[in-house]
Design a protein around this motif. Structure first.
Motif, PDB file in Angstrom:
ATOM      1  N   ALA A  68       9.797   3.437   4.729  1.00 48.85           N
ATOM      2  CA  ALA A  68       9.551   4.606   4.908  1.00 48.85           C
ATOM      3  C   ALA A  68       9.751   5.420   3.642  1.00 48.85           C
ATOM      4  O   ALA A  68      10.944   5.269   2.931  1.00 48.85           O
ATOM      5  N   GLU A  69       9.097   5.998   2.776  1.00 45.78           N
ATOM      6  CA  GLU A  69       9.324   6.978   1.675  1.00 45.78           C
ATOM      7  C   GLU A  69       9.965   8.334   1.966  1.00 45.78           C
ATOM      8  O   GLU A  69       9.405   8.787   3.004  1.00 45.78           O
ATOM      9  N   GLY A  70      10.710   8.814   1.066  1.00 45.92           N
ATOM     10  CA  GLY A  70      11.260  10.178   1.022  1.00 45.92           C
ATOM     11  C   GLY A  70      12.329  10.597   2.308  1.00 45.92           C
ATOM     12  O   GLY A  70      12.077  11.464   2.687  1.00 45.92           O
ATOM     13  N   MET A 127       0.790  -1.389   0.160  1.00 44.17           N
ATOM     14  CA  MET A 127       0.012   0.194  -0.025  1.00 44.17           C
ATOM     15  C   MET A 127       0.842   1.197   0.043  1.00 44.17           C
ATOM     16  O   MET A 127       1.718   1.419   0.660  1.00 44.17           O
ATOM     17  N   ASP A 128       0.639   1.868  -1.120  1.00 41.85           N
ATOM     18  CA  ASP A 128       1.529   3.137  -1.416  1.00 41.85           C
ATOM     19  C   ASP A 128       1.058   4.383  -0.614  1.00 41.85           C
ATOM     20  O   ASP A 128      -0.187   4.425  -0.433  1.00 41.85           O
ATOM     21  N   ASP A 129       1.957   5.526  -0.553  1.00 38.95           N
ATOM     22  CA  ASP A 129       1.411   6.729   0.299  1.00 38.95           C
ATOM     23  C   ASP A 129       0.517   6.451   1.337  1.00 38.95           C
ATOM     24  O   ASP A 129      -0.439   7.286   1.627  1.00 38.95           O
ATOM     25  N   PHE A 130       0.831   5.759   2.325  1.00 37.32           N
ATOM     26  CA  PHE A 130      -0.090   5.605   3.606  1.00 37.32           C
ATOM     27  C   PHE A 130      -0.359   6.718   4.244  1.00 37.32           C
ATOM     28  O   PHE A 130       0.734   7.167   4.657  1.00 37.32           O
TER      29      PHE A 130
HETATM   30 MG    MG Z   1       4.675   6.523  -2.773  1.00 36.89          MG
END
Ligand code: MG
Ligand code: C2E
Ligand code: MG
Ligand code: MG
Length: 290
Positions: free
Chosen positions: A234-236, A177-180
């Protein structure tokens, strides 16, 4: 009066709508040409395991190398590709390309590759056949392909989404699941879905050191995701202190400019060579406060 309103309505909104409709048509044919001329390119962003320091995967991110305008970012054309339906052939190209690339890298390192799936692709009748064919063409085992779906894609039609997700899982692929945190889904119904991984949106990671609220949200997401046996990415992640924070909170993997921006396939190949010579393990173990 109704007529008057109707006329005003027409006068004020119709030109705008026409403009918008013609813009979509224009973009549709531009995207079709781009695909035919092979102007799309995949970039790959490394995903690093926080405990071993190992390079474990790559997220495939599309770019459009326009002959006149130069490089165009996905945010500028993916929405049009979705509205025009061109995301279906483009998405199929992405799946095939990413699987082939993963297979090549497996000569050196068994990493997984993640592909973003848009709502339209997800609901496509023959999506299972398309993914099966991409895996077969590349001779790639499904466990090395991860499909990233955003909350909004899944939440639109809950019951159908669960059926679709289970279909995908049968291919042996993993689901992320992206951008949670940016949408409306709650952790409580996340457990109904067969996700393997949860990606915490960049917006929470950005201020995780300076904003106690964002830190609390990140910690809560990590702990609850772990209690549901989900892998947490963790993104970014852009700074060393963000990485240390996430390491302390037992986040599993990180992705972000701190380790690397998205790279061309050739540059990613060099990145693989470098990490094999100097695993991150060494430097991060020295630097990490315990
Ligand atoms: Mg994302
Ligand atoms: P996403 O899937 O959430 O991808 C992560 C985005 O964050 C990427 O932007 C990546 O370059 C950027 N990013 C990664 N690390 C950092 C960081 O440390 N700092 C900052 N500021 N940004 C970071 P990109 O490549 O522009 O892609 C944007 C979005 O476009 C993606 O978000 C995804 O939703 C969509 N997208 C990209 N490629 C595809 C594709 O092949 N198919 C579909 N359907 N969507 C795609
Ligand atoms: Mg993604
Ligand atoms: Mg994002």
């Amino acid at each position: 009066q109704v007529k008057e309103n109707g006329r005003n309505h027409f006068r004020f909104f119709a030109p705008e709508m026409n403009q918008r409709a013609s813009r979509i048509l224009e973009m549709e044919s531009a995207l079709r040409n781009a695909l035919a001329r092979n102007e799309f390119e995949l970039y790959y962003q490394p995903k690093i395991d926080l405990f071993s320091g190992a390079l474990v995967g790559a997220e495939a991110l599309i770019r459009w190398q326009h002959p006149e305008m130069g490089q165009i970012q996905p945010i500028q054309f993916i929405p049009f590709a979705e509205e025009s339906g061109m995301i279906l052939p483009i998405g199929e190209w992405v799946l095939n390309e990413a699987c082939k690339q993963a297979k090549k890298w497996h000569e050196k390192l068994p990493i997984s590759v993640a592909v973003n799936l848009s709502a339209l692709q997800f609901r496509q009748d023959n999506i299972v056949e398309i993914i099966t064919a991409a895996l077969q063409n590349a001779q790639l085992d499904g466990k090395y392909l991860e499909l990233e779906l955003t909350e909004s894609v899944v939440v639109q039609n809950l019951d159908a989404a669960i059926v679709y997700l289970k279909r995908l899982k049968q291919l042996g692929v993993t689901l992320a699941m992206d951008d949670f945190g940016t949408g409306y889904s709650s952790l409580s119904y996340l457990k109904q879905f067969p996700f393997d991984t949860l990606k915490i949106d960049r917006s929470f990671i950005q201020n995780v050191i300076t904003e106690p609220n964002d830190a609390m949200i990140a910690i809560a997401i990590i702990n609850m995701a772990h209690s549901m046996r989900l892998n947490v990415v963790a993104e970014g992640v852009e700074t060393e202190s963000q990485m240390h924070f996430l390491h302390r909170q037992n986040c599993d993997q990180i992705q972000g400019y701190y380790f690397s921006k998205p790279l061309t396939a050739i540059a990613f190949d060099e990145f693989i060579n470098k990490t094999r010579q100097h695993p991150f393990q060494n430097s991060s173990a020295e630097n990490a406060p315990r």
